[in-house]
Design a protein around this motif. Structure first.
Motif, PDB file in Angstrom:
ATOM      1  N   ALA A  25       0.827  -1.199   0.000  1.00 35.83           N
ATOM      2  CA  ALA A  25       0.000   0.000   0.000  1.00 35.83           C
ATOM      3  C   ALA A  25       0.855   1.239   0.000  1.00 35.83           C
ATOM      4  N   VAL A  26       1.939   1.213   0.743  1.00 39.98           N
ATOM      5  CA  VAL A  26       2.837   2.367   0.770  1.00 39.98           C
ATOM      6  C   VAL A  26       3.418   2.612  -0.615  1.00 39.98           C
ATOM      7  N   THR A  27       3.744   1.490  -1.334  1.00 43.47           N
ATOM      8  CA  THR A  27       4.253   1.639  -2.690  1.00 43.47           C
ATOM      9  C   THR A  27       3.231   2.289  -3.601  1.00 43.47           C
ATOM     10  N   ALA A  28       1.938   1.917  -3.445  1.00 43.93           N
ATOM     11  CA  ALA A  28       0.882   2.461  -4.304  1.00 43.93           C
ATOM     12  C   ALA A  28       0.623   3.923  -4.046  1.00 43.93           C
ATOM     13  N   ARG A  29       0.919   4.360  -2.805  1.00 38.07           N
ATOM     14  CA  ARG A  29       0.641   5.748  -2.464  1.00 38.07           C
ATOM     15  C   ARG A  29       1.744   6.656  -2.983  1.00 38.07           C
ATOM     16  N   SER A  30       1.973   6.658  -4.257  1.00 36.98           N
ATOM     17  CA  SER A  30       2.903   7.593  -4.867  1.00 36.98           C
ATOM     18  C   SER A  30       2.185   8.900  -5.115  1.00 36.98           C
ATOM     19  N   ALA A  31       2.927   9.840  -5.641  1.00 36.77           N
ATOM     20  CA  ALA A  31       2.320  11.156  -5.887  1.00 36.77           C
ATOM     21  C   ALA A  31       1.207  11.077  -6.901  1.00 36.77           C
ATOM     22  N   SER A  32       1.265  10.105  -7.832  1.00 32.29           N
ATOM     23  CA  SER A  32       0.271  10.047  -8.893  1.00 32.29           C
ATOM     24  C   SER A  32      -0.948   9.230  -8.510  1.00 32.29           C
ATOM     25  N   VAL A  33      -0.821   8.241  -7.616  1.00 31.08           N
ATOM     26  CA  VAL A  33      -1.951   7.412  -7.209  1.00 31.08           C
ATOM     27  C   VAL A  33      -2.662   8.108  -6.053  1.00 31.08           C
ATOM     28  N   VAL A  34      -3.827   8.667  -6.347  1.00 30.84           N
ATOM     29  CA  VAL A  34      -4.586   9.382  -5.317  1.00 30.84           C
ATOM     30  C   VAL A  34      -5.290   8.406  -4.392  1.00 30.84           C
ATOM     31  N   ASP A  35      -5.910   7.377  -4.963  1.00 32.54           N
ATOM     32  CA  ASP A  35      -6.614   6.393  -4.155  1.00 32.54           C
ATOM     33  C   ASP A  35      -6.760   5.112  -4.968  1.00 32.54           C
ATOM     34  N   CYS A  36      -6.771   3.997  -4.251  1.00 25.91           N
ATOM     35  CA  CYS A  36      -6.988   2.696  -4.872  1.00 25.91           C
ATOM     36  C   CYS A  36      -7.813   1.872  -3.905  1.00 25.91           C
ATOM     37  N   ALA A  37      -8.988   1.421  -4.348  1.00 25.46           N
ATOM     38  CA  ALA A  37      -9.906   0.745  -3.446  1.00 25.46           C
ATOM     39  C   ALA A  37     -10.555  -0.427  -4.148  1.00 25.46           C
ATOM     40  N   VAL A  38     -10.970  -1.402  -3.334  1.00 22.52           N
ATOM     41  CA  VAL A  38     -11.700  -2.571  -3.818  1.00 22.52           C
ATOM     42  C   VAL A  38     -13.109  -2.499  -3.251  1.00 22.52           C
ATOM     43  N   TYR A  39     -14.096  -2.668  -4.123  1.00 20.51           N
ATOM     44  CA  TYR A  39     -15.498  -2.615  -3.711  1.00 20.51           C
ATOM     45  C   TYR A  39     -16.157  -3.957  -4.020  1.00 20.51           C
ATOM     46  N   VAL A  40     -16.758  -4.537  -3.006  1.00 21.70           N
ATOM     47  CA  VAL A  40     -17.461  -5.811  -3.148  1.00 21.70           C
ATOM     48  C   VAL A  40     -18.879  -5.615  -2.628  1.00 21.70           C
ATOM     49  N   GLU A  41     -19.849  -5.886  -3.494  1.00 22.90           N
ATOM     50  CA  GLU A  41     -21.263  -5.701  -3.155  1.00 22.90           C
ATOM     51  C   GLU A  41     -21.537  -4.281  -2.673  1.00 22.90           C
ATOM     52  N   GLY A  42     -20.854  -3.338  -3.267  1.00 20.78           N
ATOM     53  CA  GLY A  42     -21.086  -1.928  -2.980  1.00 20.78           C
ATOM     54  C   GLY A  42     -20.342  -1.388  -1.785  1.00 20.78           C
ATOM     55  N   LYS A  43     -19.579  -2.214  -1.096  1.00 19.57           N
ATOM     56  CA  LYS A  43     -18.871  -1.766   0.105  1.00 19.57           C
ATOM     57  C   LYS A  43     -17.366  -1.825  -0.111  1.00 19.57           C
ATOM     58  N   ARG A  44     -16.702  -0.840   0.439  1.00 20.44           N
ATOM     59  CA  ARG A  44     -15.247  -0.767   0.301  1.00 20.44           C
ATOM     60  C   ARG A  44     -14.588  -1.716   1.295  1.00 20.44           C
ATOM     61  N   LEU A  45     -13.675  -2.538   0.797  1.00 21.56           N
ATOM     62  CA  LEU A  45     -12.945  -3.430   1.674  1.00 21.56           C
ATOM     63  C   LEU A  45     -11.936  -2.634   2.492  1.00 21.56           C
ATOM     64  N   PRO A  46     -11.744  -2.989   3.752  1.00 24.18           N
ATOM     65  CA  PRO A  46     -10.795  -2.236   4.595  1.00 24.18           C
ATOM     66  C   PRO A  46      -9.364  -2.397   4.115  1.00 24.18           C
ATOM     67  N   GLY A  47      -8.542  -1.464   4.542  1.00 20.94           N
ATOM     68  CA  GLY A  47      -7.147  -1.477   4.160  1.00 20.94           C
ATOM     69  C   GLY A  47      -6.893  -0.672   2.907  1.00 20.94           C
ATOM     70  N   GLU A  48      -5.631  -0.448   2.621  1.00 20.39           N
ATOM     71  CA  GLU A  48      -5.233   0.260   1.412  1.00 20.39           C
ATOM     72  C   GLU A  48      -4.440  -0.693   0.535  1.00 20.39           C
ATOM     73  N   TRP A  49      -4.612  -0.525  -0.777  1.00 20.09           N
ATOM     74  CA  TRP A  49      -4.159  -1.529  -1.724  1.00 20.09           C
ATOM     75  C   TRP A  49      -3.242  -0.916  -2.778  1.00 20.09           C
ATOM     76  N   SER A  50      -2.316  -1.747  -3.246  1.00 19.51           N
ATOM     77  CA  SER A  50      -1.654  -1.433  -4.506  1.00 19.51           C
ATOM     78  C   SER A  50      -2.574  -1.912  -5.619  1.00 19.51           C
ATOM     79  N   TYR A  51      -2.391  -1.393  -6.817  1.00 15.63           N
ATOM     80  CA  TYR A  51      -3.305  -1.788  -7.877  1.00 15.63           C
ATOM     81  C   TYR A  51      -3.109  -3.255  -8.268  1.00 15.63           C
ATOM     82  N   GLU A  52      -1.886  -3.787  -8.091  1.00 11.87           N
ATOM     83  CA  GLU A  52      -1.680  -5.202  -8.389  1.00 11.87           C
ATOM     84  C   GLU A  52      -2.458  -6.079  -7.416  1.00 11.87           C
TER      85      GLU A  52
END
Length: 361
Positions: A25-52
């Motif tokens: 998640a720290v790797t994904a939080r670069s200057a260009s990646v504003v947010d990255c989230a996973v949504y299942v059944e309309g709800k955001r999964l906890p935690g922060e994610w890299s796009y991979e």
């Protein structure tokens, strides 16, 4: 069918609900990646994610989707995202270099949409001859289980859109096309706000143009007309992409969402009508301003001509009697000088009254 929430809602999701950070998640939080989230059944999964990791999570579940927000990514960053999600190289090139007109294109099973974002600059924050409407670009990649937004400029941050959609899980449950609708609705709403502000400016200019004895700044009208043309280039080409999204000719758009795109299309039609009327009205104001300036110049010339006529009369008399010929009438007369002054004065007064009566002075 539930209605979409108002996009002006504030983000009520605290950071404490996002879970702990991982190394990826720290790797994904670069200057260009504003947010990255996973949504299942309309709800955001906890935690922060890299796009991979986010993509792997969604495809392992075979449910939900990924929403990645990028801001002015460099080539390396966008190439990494493109490799993970299988984005077409031509669309990726457009997303990096920007300067695209609003459009909707299909590359294999991915849709690529370009939106122009605008923001009105208040008069108090506007420098001389600066832009009235600041513009940027927003690109959207839509796939079966992902939506990627690439933003250029600071005119349309998507934080409020994401927060509003996260507060309405039933909408996010419809899939990534609900995100595209939320973004399009947000952008078109910003068009409406900008046109309302421009309408106030045009009303002020119109009042000044047709008010008597006011100085007119034609340069301001030309500047406003230029900015309206820029807004027109952002609004008009967007109609066809919205029609395609609402008409059922594009993949990955849920049937429940298509009716919402029709509502956005109606709002865009309202904006288009306003922009067209602005252009016509500003053209009229330019013509009226030029006519008023010409009339003012004619009035000034009449005043100058009237005073020249008044001054030339005593000048002519003085010139005649200043030729100093030996034999001239009244040169030896004792009352010649005062009579000449009296004639000059009477001629000036008569000419002044004639010009004043004819509104030349």
């Amino acid at each position: 069918m539930p209605s979409l929430p108002h996009l002006g809602l504030r983000n009520r999701i605290s950071r404490g609900e996002r879970g702990s950070r991982s190394v990826s998640a720290v790797t994904a939080r670069s200057a260009s990646v504003v947010d990255c989230a996973v949504y299942v059944e309309g709800k955001r999964l906890p935690g922060e994610w890299s796009y991979e990791d986010a993509m792997a999570e969604v495809r392992s579940r075979r449910n939900g989707f990924v929403w990645i927000g990028l801001h002015e990514p460099d080539q390396d960053r966008i190439n990494g995202v493109a490799d993970t999600f299988g984005l077409h190289e031509l669309a990726v090139e457009d997303a990096v270099h920007a300067h695209q007109r609003p459009k909707l294109e299909r590359y294999d099973e991915t849709l690529f949409m370009v939106l122009k974002t605008v923001r009105y600059v208040p008069d108090r924050a506007r420098a001389t001859n600066s832009e009235i409407v600041k513009s940027g670009e927003l690109m959207i990649f839509l796939g079966r289980d992902f939506v990627i937004t690439v933003r250029h400029g600071n005119q349309a941050a998507l934080t409020r859109v994401r927060a509003a959609l996260e507060e309405s899980p039933e909408q996010l449950a419809l899939g990534p096309s609900a995100v595209v609708h939320g973004i399009a609705d947000h952008v078109v709403d910003s068009y409406l706000e900008v046109t309302e502000s421009i309408q106030d400016d045009i009303d002020s200019i119109e009042t000044e143009v047709f008010a008597p004895r006011t100085s007119i700044d034609a340069e301001q009208i030309y500047l406003m007309k230029r900015e309206v043309m820029q807004l027109r280039r952002a609004v008009m080409p967007l109609s066809q992409p919205l029609q395609r999204l609402a008409g059922g000719y594009t993949p990955h758009v849920a049937d429940q969402v298509r009716s919402y795109f029709r509502d956005v299309e109606d709002h865009l039609a309202t904006v288009s009508e306003r922009v067209a009327s602005f252009d016509e009205l500003l053209t009229t104001l330019v013509d009226a301003t030029l006519a008023k300036i010409t009339l003012q110049q004619n009035t000034d010339m009449r005043k100058i001509s009237a005073w020249v006529a008044i001054i030339s009369t005593p000048t002519m008399i003085a010139g005649i009697y200043g030729m100093n010929f030996a034999r001239m009438p009244e040169t030896d007369w004792a009352f010649g000088y005062p009579v000449s002054l009296l004639v000059m004065m009477v001629c000036c007064v008569v000419l002044f009254k004639i010009f004043r009566k004819n509104n030349w002075l």
